[in-house]
Enzyme design. Sequence first.
Site, PDB file in Angstrom:
ATOM      1  CB  SER A 262      -0.946  -0.066   1.205  1.00 29.57           C
ATOM      2  OG  SER A 262      -2.036   0.804   1.061  1.00 29.57           O
TER       3      SER A 262
ATOM      4  CG  ASP B 181      -6.896  -3.434  -3.263  1.00 32.04           C
ATOM      5  OD1 ASP B 181      -7.612  -2.671  -2.584  1.00 32.04           O
ATOM      6  OD2 ASP B 181      -5.648  -3.424  -3.193  1.00 32.04           O
TER       7      ASP B 181
ATOM      8  CG  HIS C 111      -5.592  -2.699   0.439  1.00 33.75           C
ATOM      9  ND1 HIS C 111      -5.049  -2.261  -0.759  1.00 33.75           N
ATOM     10  CD2 HIS C 111      -5.003  -1.949   1.408  1.00 33.75           C
ATOM     11  CE1 HIS C 111      -4.175  -1.286  -0.517  1.00 33.75           C
ATOM     12  NE2 HIS C 111      -4.121  -1.086   0.782  1.00 33.75           N
TER      13      HIS C 111
END
Length: 255
Positions: A103, A208, A236
């Site tokens: 991320s 995601d 995610h």
Amino acid sequence: TSITSAKIQVNGVHLHYQQTGEGSHAVLLLPGMLGCGQTDFGPQLKSMNKQLFTIVAWDPRGYGKSIPPSRDFPPDFFERDAKDAVDLMQALKFKKFSLLGWSDGGITALIAAARYPNLIHKLVVWGANASVTQEDVRIYNGIRDVSKWSEKVKKPLEEMYGHDYFAKTCEAWVDGISRFAENSNGNICQQLLPDIKCPTFIIHGEKDPLVPQPHAEYIHKHIKGSRLLLMPEGKHNLHLRFAEDFNRQVEDFLR
């Protein structure tokens, strides 16, 4: 082997990190927004191969136990994190190392790999993006109010930070990352991708909800020779949800 926990002074702040394993291949784990080693990488610290790898998970400044300072989001916060991360590994006397970035940590890892090509051995990123679109801004605003988060995701962060710091920092993050949308093409680090020369593995969860798939495809297209793995059921947090599969794929790539 056990996981040690310590702090070291880097660029004027005391950065916290966890370390485990005694392998010759050093690997730095870079957490996501509001994350730290403890919240973001439990299954990796616990189960990755300790004979092959020395694994370090850091808490970026203002996150986890790297407080003080409080977290802020100046325009160059990803660049600052990239420099902190690399300087931390050098302070720990690792000459060359691989990066595993999730991320926001994936964005930081992309920048670090481009800026410090001689230090980075291999690169793995997932849930990362090199630009911010208007659609992304809409998604970010959807998570601005932490009281609407699921208990499961919220709880470890509230325990780490207390409610006020957690809520305030999340709002500041949404404002900070949304600012990139004002750049040409929403650019964060698109121009740096061709400078990444190390072997690169991009993983993306097809489900995601935070990072649409075109971001992963863009990164793959602009890093020469990179590999892209799509996980049909991955969201995610695919490295937590499918930790065993994730760890195996990543270890095979790093060998």
